[in-house]
Design an enzyme around this catalytic site. Structure first.
Site, short mmCIF file in Angstrom:
data_model
loop_
_atom_site.label_atom_id
_atom_site.label_comp_id
_atom_site.label_asym_id
_atom_site.label_seq_id
_atom_site.Cartn_x
_atom_site.Cartn_y
_atom_site.Cartn_z
N VAL A 99 0.84 -1.20 0.00
CA VAL A 99 0.00 0.00 0.00
C VAL A 99 0.87 1.25 0.00
CG1 VAL A 99 -1.77 1.31 1.26
CG2 VAL A 99 -1.88 -1.20 1.18
N CYS A 100 1.97 1.22 0.73
CA CYS A 100 2.82 2.40 0.92
C CYS A 100 3.28 3.05 -0.40
CB CYS A 100 4.03 2.06 1.78
SG CYS A 100 3.58 1.46 3.43
N PRO A 101 3.79 2.29 -1.36
CA PRO A 101 4.26 2.97 -2.57
C PRO A 101 3.14 3.64 -3.37
CG PRO A 101 4.42 0.59 -2.85
CD PRO A 101 4.08 0.85 -1.41
#
Length: 189
Positions: free
Chosen positions: A57-59
Site C-alpha cells: 500500500v505504501c508505494p
C-alpha cells in the site's frame, strides 16, 4: 510510550533526522529538522508517515503524493514523507521501485522511532508508524492530523482540500472546495 497522538493546536515536536533527498551518488542524504517548519516565508508543511518500506500500500500513497507535488509547491507547502525505516532502506527502495525513483520530496528516516513515538503514531506491537498525516502551519503548529489503519491508504486529494481550507483562514463548510464561498459567522444581536 507517548500519551497519545498529538493533536491540532500542538507545536510539532523538535527533531533532527536524516532523509534521502536524491539518488545522485554522494548527494543521497541530508539532515532535516523541525526548525525548517518555523519560517518567516509563510510556508506550510505536510508530513506523511507510512508503516514500512518494501510493502504494497505504501508505494501507492508515496507515488500519489509525488504526483501531486506541484499542488503542494503551489500552496507554499513543503512535503516530507517519513517512516521508521533507515535512510539506507529508503535509498534501496527508491532505487528498486519504478514509482519511487523520481521522488521530489525527502524520505525521512526515524530509525530511533523517537519522533513517531513522540507524535503518538507508533503501533504497539511491531513498533512501526501508522499511516499518519500532519499539516503544520508556518509557526510550527499542527493544524490537522489524520491517522489511518495500517491496511488502508489515505486520500491525497483530501489532504490538499484541507490544506486549502486551512490556508483561507476562514470558515469552510462541509465538502468545501477551493474557489467556493466560505462562511461568514453572524454576530449575535
Amino acid at each position: 510510550m507517548s500519551q497519545g497522538i498529538i493533536t491540532v493546536g500542538t507545536e510539532f515536536p523538535s527533531f533532527k533526522k536524516t532523509a534521502v533527498v536524491s539518488l545522485e551518488k554522494g548527494k543521497e542524504f541530508a539532515d532535516i529538522s523541525s526548525e525548517s517548519f518555523k519560517n518567516d516565508e509563510g510556508r506550510w508543511t505536510v508530513m506523511f508517515w507510512w508503516p514500512k518500506d518494501f510493502t504494497f500500500v505504501c508505494p501507492t500513497e508515496i507515488a500519489e503524493f509525488n504526483n501531486n507535488f506541484d499542488e503542494f509547491r503551489d500552496r507554499d507547502t513543503t512535503l516530507i514523507g517519513a517512516s521508521t525505516d533507515s535512510e539506507f532502506v529508503h535509498l534501496a527502495w527508491r532505487n528498486n521501485h519504478d514509482d519511487l525513483r523520481g521522488l521530489k520530496f525527502p524520505m525521512l528516516a526515524d530509525t530511533s522511532k523517537s519522533l513517531a513515538e513522540e507524535l503518538g503514531i507508533l503501533e504497539a506491537n511491531e513498533k512501526i508508524a501508522y499511516r499518519a498525516t500532519f499539516i503544520i502551519d508556518p509557526e510550527g503548529i499542527v493544524r490537522w492530523v489524520s491517522v489511518y489503519d495500517l491496511n488502508v491508504g489515505r486520500n491525497v486529494e483530501e489532504v490538499i482540500r484541507v490544506l486549502d481550507a486551512l490556508q483561507t483562514d476562514e470558515l469552510c463548510p462541509c465538502n468545501w472546495e477551493k474557489g467556493e464561498e466560505t462562511l461568514t459567522a453572524a454576530l449575535a444581536e
